[in-house]
Design a protein around this motif. Structure first.
Motif, PDB file in Angstrom:
ATOM      1  N   ILE A 147       0.839  -1.202   0.000  1.00  0.00           N
ATOM      2  CA  ILE A 147       0.000   0.000   0.000  1.00  0.00           C
ATOM      3  C   ILE A 147       0.874   1.253   0.000  1.00  0.00           C
ATOM      4  CG2 ILE A 147      -1.805   1.232   1.253  1.00  0.00           C
ATOM      5  CD1 ILE A 147      -2.737  -1.434   0.213  1.00  0.00           C
ATOM      6  N   THR A 148       1.906   1.257   0.858  1.00  0.00           N
ATOM      7  CA  THR A 148       2.735   2.469   0.929  1.00  0.00           C
ATOM      8  C   THR A 148       3.446   2.726  -0.393  1.00  0.00           C
ATOM      9  OG1 THR A 148       3.441   1.325   2.913  1.00  0.00           O
ATOM     10  CG2 THR A 148       3.890   3.637   2.814  1.00  0.00           C
ATOM     11  N   ILE A 150       2.450   1.901  -3.366  1.00  0.00           N
ATOM     12  CA  ILE A 150       1.454   2.420  -4.323  1.00  0.00           C
ATOM     13  C   ILE A 150       1.263   3.918  -4.085  1.00  0.00           C
ATOM     14  CG2 ILE A 150      -0.987   2.430  -4.993  1.00  0.00           C
ATOM     15  CD1 ILE A 150      -1.087  -0.521  -4.421  1.00  0.00           C
ATOM     16  N   MET A 151       1.080   4.282  -2.806  1.00  0.00           N
ATOM     17  CA  MET A 151       0.876   5.693  -2.474  1.00  0.00           C
ATOM     18  C   MET A 151       2.101   6.514  -2.912  1.00  0.00           C
ATOM     19  SD  MET A 151      -2.077   5.674  -1.106  1.00  0.00           S
ATOM     20  CE  MET A 151      -2.958   4.154  -1.341  1.00  0.00           C
ATOM     21  N   PHE A 152       3.285   5.944  -2.747  1.00  0.00           N
ATOM     22  CA  PHE A 152       4.502   6.670  -3.112  1.00  0.00           C
ATOM     23  C   PHE A 152       4.636   6.843  -4.621  1.00  0.00           C
ATOM     24  CE2 PHE A 152       7.618   7.847   0.216  1.00  0.00           C
ATOM     25  CZ  PHE A 152       6.743   7.734   1.276  1.00  0.00           C
ATOM     26  N   PHE A 154       2.086   7.589  -6.543  1.00  0.00           N
ATOM     27  CA  PHE A 154       1.289   8.781  -6.817  1.00  0.00           C
ATOM     28  C   PHE A 154       1.972  10.027  -6.273  1.00  0.00           C
ATOM     29  CE2 PHE A 154      -1.950   5.492  -7.251  1.00  0.00           C
ATOM     30  CZ  PHE A 154      -2.516   5.877  -8.441  1.00  0.00           C
ATOM     31  N   LEU A 155       2.603   9.884  -5.094  1.00  0.00           N
ATOM     32  CA  LEU A 155       3.306  11.030  -4.529  1.00  0.00           C
ATOM     33  C   LEU A 155       4.438  11.470  -5.454  1.00  0.00           C
ATOM     34  CD1 LEU A 155       3.439  10.147  -0.722  1.00  0.00           C
ATOM     35  CD2 LEU A 155       2.024  11.834  -1.878  1.00  0.00           C
ATOM     36  N   SER A 158       2.956  13.374  -8.362  1.00  0.00           N
ATOM     37  CA  SER A 158       2.528  14.723  -7.980  1.00  0.00           C
ATOM     38  C   SER A 158       3.732  15.628  -7.770  1.00  0.00           C
ATOM     39  CB  SER A 158       1.715  14.691  -6.682  1.00  0.00           C
ATOM     40  OG  SER A 158       0.625  13.849  -6.800  1.00  0.00           O
ATOM     41  N   VAL A 161       5.176  16.701 -11.070  1.00  0.00           N
ATOM     42  CA  VAL A 161       4.362  17.730 -11.726  1.00  0.00           C
ATOM     43  C   VAL A 161       4.628  19.075 -11.071  1.00  0.00           C
ATOM     44  CG1 VAL A 161       2.011  18.563 -12.126  1.00  0.00           C
ATOM     45  CG2 VAL A 161       2.543  16.147 -12.440  1.00  0.00           C
ATOM     46  N   TYR A 162       4.621  19.078  -9.732  1.00  0.00           N
ATOM     47  CA  TYR A 162       4.857  20.325  -9.013  1.00  0.00           C
ATOM     48  C   TYR A 162       6.226  20.918  -9.376  1.00  0.00           C
ATOM     49  CZ  TYR A 162       6.278  23.362  -5.199  1.00  0.00           C
ATOM     50  OH  TYR A 162       6.776  24.409  -4.487  1.00  0.00           O
TER      51      TYR A 162
END
Lengths: 376, 321
Positions: A147-148, A150-152, A154-155, A158, A161-162
């Motif tokens: 899970i972590t 996967i979240m990373f 997306f992080l 993001s 992009v930033y």
């Protein structure tokens, strides 16, 4: 339910069963092609021709394979420790960021022989850092690494992009990319390298990263099977409880395995950012992190298998582009589909075929081995 | 300013709808002990099926039905791999996601030749926003009027279904025999087996329920919120829903509120795109979009309460050992 699995000879375990699984995936892919009105056999011809038909095709095939070797190794090292690193995609993005940051900061100051190794190191360190956070959270805070990571992913997306919109964007540019690096921060194309020796081959994105990828394969082989840490990683992967009994600390192993895994995934940035794009941009990883899962599963987590699987996937990517061109009803996404099917059959359904292969083998082998009690 | 608040809150409900369906889907699957990271793929396949059937037949109900069937079929693949063949649940979920991402575009391109998109749907082929009774009459009443007419009324029937789904899921999980067994099989499958109840059948029903709900979520995306299927249109919502479910600690009501929170962040991010807020200045929108993931990571790390997963999650059940 069933009896204890019988001991199958090595060549069935690492040869017949994996090939059978890949074949099943390809048969399903063929059925899909047939459903949309394309001739699967014709498709194979175009694919193979597109992937291997010329020096140019080989260049592209091996260029794609380079990234897949990195991500495949990344997934495999984590697998050996019993961890599923699904975050190769994010680690590759951050690895590319590392290479890009170093290149942008020093490409006017340092010469290539110092800058390029530094940028490669930065890819590894950034990728490793992005993997160590989920590893730490798994080892010491009990969060699930799948899970972590996967979240990373997306992080990482993001963050990129930033950074590209607000920090690195070239002042005069509308598109989200940095300025182009100077020559000092680029890895030469293989075509250029051959050119130094007076051999002419077609110019393709294939660059010196492939040499680094092969070196990584050798390093991983030695590390996993010939080093003390590698032994600890495999022991933990096979049985964490036995490993603890042997004095191994699983938390340490988790951190080390994930750091190495992240560093390998980060090297996608070497191939893409230093080798091909020569600037920072979005979406340069393009799914290589996920392809790494299929590659590792298909290559049975061994560097040699990973090289073979990477070339197969490289061929699919390159040949797929030709295929989409020759048969207009087929899109390149067919490759993604095949990738998914290979993960399904070689990964999730890896043992589906074992029982009946086992039965056939025992039936064939039994009389010669003389282990069956004679009737009479 | 009022208009901004009201439209953001209305958008929150819209954004949260697919999250709610998927989070409840994940809840069923994971409470039964089967990890489901394939929410995204099932939703995507459902969205594609709905858009295709709506374009071909013109009936949104048939389209919804098709979405549900396709998503259930994918969940059966997941079940076949993880329950029957005891394969790795995460690997199987990844396979579902990737196969769906590829296959939807392959089929869409072969059938419609628009780069994987399906034809645009006329309003009568979609689930359009409905006006709740009395919305127009109450519109001019201060405070309650705008809230009822503009935030609560005017959504697709599927949004209302999502909100009603939550108490229903709660009831099924905590007040029915099936729910009790489902929760038990996720904590201690051996005990359930000893009681003479089939672990395999329970897990298959849980996984199929998950497929059903993902299908509805997909239909919402392609034939209600949008008017066609677009390549990769789920855009990570399946994972946000997974995060919401974990953020809600595998319980229906907290998961629902997490979906609303994440939907709200989504709505805000859209509103703040390229806007300069007085006093703060330029807001980095990607960072707002990253907040759901950051929250979930922080929660999972045990820094705000403890999210405890079902005990038997991820473990294939082997009888007689």
């Amino acid at each position: 339910m069933s009896a204890r699995p019988a001991q199958l000879p090595h060549w069935i375990e690492i040869g017949v069963l994996p090939i059978l699984n890949v074949l099943l995936a390809l048969i399903v892919a063929g059925l899909i092609l047939w459903t949309i009105g394309a001739n699967p056999f014709e498709a194979i011809v175009f694919l193979v021709k597109g992937a291997f038909g010329s020096g140019y095709a080989w260049g592209y095939t091996l260029y794609y394979a380079t990234s897949f070797i990195f991500t495949g190794l990344a997934v495999a090292v984590a697998f050996h420790a019993g961890l599923f690193n699904i975050g190769g995609e994010g680690q590759a993005v951050i690895g590319g960021l590392g290479a890009g940051v170093v290149a942008l900061a020093f490409d006017h100051i340092l010469p290539a022989p110092i800058l390029v190794p530094l940028a490669i190191l930065a890819s590894c360190v950034f990728g490793a850092a992005w993997a160590i956070v989920p590893a730490y959270l798994q080892a010491y805070r009990g969060s699930h690494i799948v899970i972590t990571t996967i979240m990373f992913n997306f992080l990482a997306a993001s963050l990129m992009v930033y950074l590209l919109v607000d920090v690195f964007r070239d002042a005069g540019q509308m598109s989200t990319q940095s300025r182009t690096f100077t020559e000092a921060a680029t890895l030469p194309e293989i075509a250029a390298v051959f050119g130094w020796f007076g051999i002419k081959i077609p110019s393709t994105p294939l660059n010196l990263s492939i040499v680094w990828a092969l070196i990584c394969c050798a390093l991983v082989t030695v590390f996993i099977w010939r080093s003390r840490l590698g032994y600890e990683i495999r022991a933990t992967g096979l049985s964490p409880r036995a490993a603890i009994y042997a004095g191994i600390k699983p938390a340490h192993v988790t951190l080390i395995a994930m750091a190495i895994s992240g560093a390998l995934a980060g090297c996608v940035g070497v191939n893409e950012i230093l080798g091909v794009q020569h600037r920072l941009l979005l979406e340069f990883v393009a799914g290589a992190g996920f392809t790494g899962i299929a590659v590792a599963l298909m290559g049975r987590n061994h560097p040699f298998g990973i090289i073979l699987a990477s070339i197969l996937f490289g061929a699919l990517y390159q040949g797929g582009a030709e295929l989409a061109f020759e048969i207009p009803t087929v899109t390149r996404e067919m490759i993604i589909t095949i990738q998914g099917l290979i993960i399904l059959f070689s990964g999730a359904l890896a043992y589906m075929n074992r029982p009946w292969v086992e039965r056939i083998y025992l039936w064939l082998a039994a009389p010669r081995a003389g282990e069956v009690p004679s009737h009479g | 300013m009022d208009d901004v608040v009201i439209s953001t809150l209305a958008a929150t409900l819209r954004m949260a709808t697919p999250l709610i369906f998927c989070a409840m889907a994940g809840l069923f699957s994971e409470r039964s002990g089967v990890i489901d990271i394939g929410l995204e793929g099932k939703m995507l396949a459902g969205a594609f099926a709905a858009a295709t059937v709506a374009a071909e037949t013109g009936s949104p109900m048939l389209a919804l039905f098709a979405a549900v069937i396709v998503a259930i079929l994918l969940s059966l693949v997941h079940g076949f791999a993880c329950i029957t063949h005891r394969g790795d649940q995460v690997v199987s979920g990844v396979a579902v996601n990737i196969t769906a991402a590829g296959l939807t575009v392959v089929l869409g391109h072969a059938w419609y030749g628009r780069g994987g998109n399906t034809p645009d749907l006329a309003p009568e082929k979609r689930f359009m926003p409905v006006s709740l009774p009395g919305a127009d009459a109450l519109r001019d009443v201060p405070i309650i009027g705008p809230i009822y007419a503009n935030i609560i009324s005017g959504h697709s029937i599927l949004t209302y279904a999502a909100v009603t789904l939550v108490p229903l899921v709660w009831f099924v999980l905590y007040r029915t025999r099936f729910g009790l067994r489902l929760r038990a099989v996720g904590e201690a499958p051996a005990v359930v087996d000893t009681a003479g109840i089939s672990v395999v059948r329970l897990r298959y029903s849980a996984v199929m329920l998950a497929g059903l709900l993902c299908g509805v979520a997909g239909a919402f995306l392609s034939i209600s919120q949008n008017a066609a299927f677009q390549k990769e249109m789920t855009a990570g919502r399946g994972f946000i829903a997974l995060a919401a479910m974990i953020f809600g600690k595998w319980r229906p009501w907290p998961a629902f509120f997490a979906c609303l929170l994440f939907g709200f962040l989504d709505a805000i991010a859209i509103r703040l795109q390229g806007v300069s807020v007085p006093g703060i200045g330029h807001v980095p929108v990607p960072l707002i979009q990253a907040l759901p993931y950051i929250f979930t990571v922080v929660l999972l790390a045990g820094f705000i309460g403890k999210a405890i997963a079902p005990k038997a999650i991820g473990l294939p059940y082997i009888k007689e050992r």
